[in-house]
Design a protein around this motif. Structure first.
Motif, PDB file in Angstrom:
ATOM      1  N   VAL A 121       1.018  -1.143  -0.156  1.00  0.00           N
ATOM      2  CA  VAL A 121      -0.064  -0.060   0.021  1.00  0.00           C
ATOM      3  C   VAL A 121       0.815   1.281  -0.009  1.00  0.00           C
TER       4      VAL A 121
ATOM      5  N   ASP B   2      -5.464   4.910   1.454  1.00  0.00           N
ATOM      6  CA  ASP B   2      -4.759   3.711   2.106  1.00  0.00           C
ATOM      7  C   ASP B   2      -5.812   3.010   2.974  1.00  0.00           C
ATOM      8  N   LYS B   3      -6.742   3.635   3.780  1.00  0.00           N
ATOM      9  CA  LYS B   3      -7.800   2.893   4.490  1.00  0.00           C
ATOM     10  C   LYS B   3      -8.586   1.942   3.499  1.00  0.00           C
TER      11      LYS B   3
ATOM     12  N   PHE C 243      -6.432  -1.061   2.123  1.00  0.00           N
ATOM     13  CA  PHE C 243      -6.636  -2.038   3.406  1.00  0.00           C
ATOM     14  C   PHE C 243      -7.795  -2.791   3.398  1.00  0.00           C
ATOM     15  N   GLU C 244      -8.801  -2.137   3.348  1.00  0.00           N
ATOM     16  CA  GLU C 244     -10.149  -2.715   3.603  1.00  0.00           C
ATOM     17  C   GLU C 244     -10.565  -3.594   2.309  1.00  0.00           C
TER      18      GLU C 244
ATOM     19  N   ARG D 101      -8.261  -5.253   0.153  1.00  0.00           N
ATOM     20  CA  ARG D 101      -7.296  -6.516   0.100  1.00  0.00           C
ATOM     21  C   ARG D 101      -8.082  -7.244   1.368  1.00  0.00           C
ATOM     22  N   TYR D 102      -8.323  -6.829   2.615  1.00  0.00           N
ATOM     23  CA  TYR D 102      -8.637  -7.622   3.592  1.00  0.00           C
ATOM     24  C   TYR D 102     -10.064  -8.558   3.195  1.00  0.00           C
TER      25      TYR D 102
ATOM     26  N   MET E 119       0.219  -7.257   4.723  1.00  0.00           N
ATOM     27  CA  MET E 119       0.878  -6.295   3.974  1.00  0.00           C
ATOM     28  C   MET E 119       2.320  -6.184   4.078  1.00  0.00           C
TER      29      MET E 119
ATOM     30  N   PHE F 259       4.291  -0.669   2.890  1.00  0.00           N
ATOM     31  CA  PHE F 259       3.323   0.168   2.777  1.00  0.00           C
ATOM     32  C   PHE F 259       4.303   1.741   3.054  1.00  0.00           C
TER      33      PHE F 259
END
Length: 80
Positions: free
Chosen positions: A29, A50-51, A54-55, A57-58, A70, A73
């Motif tokens: 990221v 970025d958030k 992250f969400e 990819r989760y 991750m 970053f």
């Protein structure tokens, strides 16, 4: 390797479902909104982007049935 900003497009890990306890979705990221030196132009926007990554990819990892991991970053500047 899959290089994609949003959904990765994988249906399973490379080892298949039988290896899900031994594989993970690895991703990086980075803030994409930077100046010519690689410094983020807007910290608030970078945090939001970025958030979202992250969400996403989760969720991708959950769909595949593996953990997410991750591995890199940050911004893109080569600063200490």
């Amino acid at each position: 390797m899959v290089n994609d900003l949003y959904k990765v497009g994988l249906q399973h890990g490379p080892g298949g479902e039988g290896w899900n306890d031994k594989q993970a979705l690895s991703y990086h990221v980075y803030c994409l909104l930077t100046n010519h030196n690689g410094i983020p132009d807007n910290d608030l926007v970078c945090r939001g982007v970025d958030k979202e990554f992250f969400e996403t990819r989760y969720k991708n990892a959950q769909e595949i049935g593996v953990p997410s991991f991750m591995t890199e970053f940050g911004s893109v500047a080569n600063l200490p």
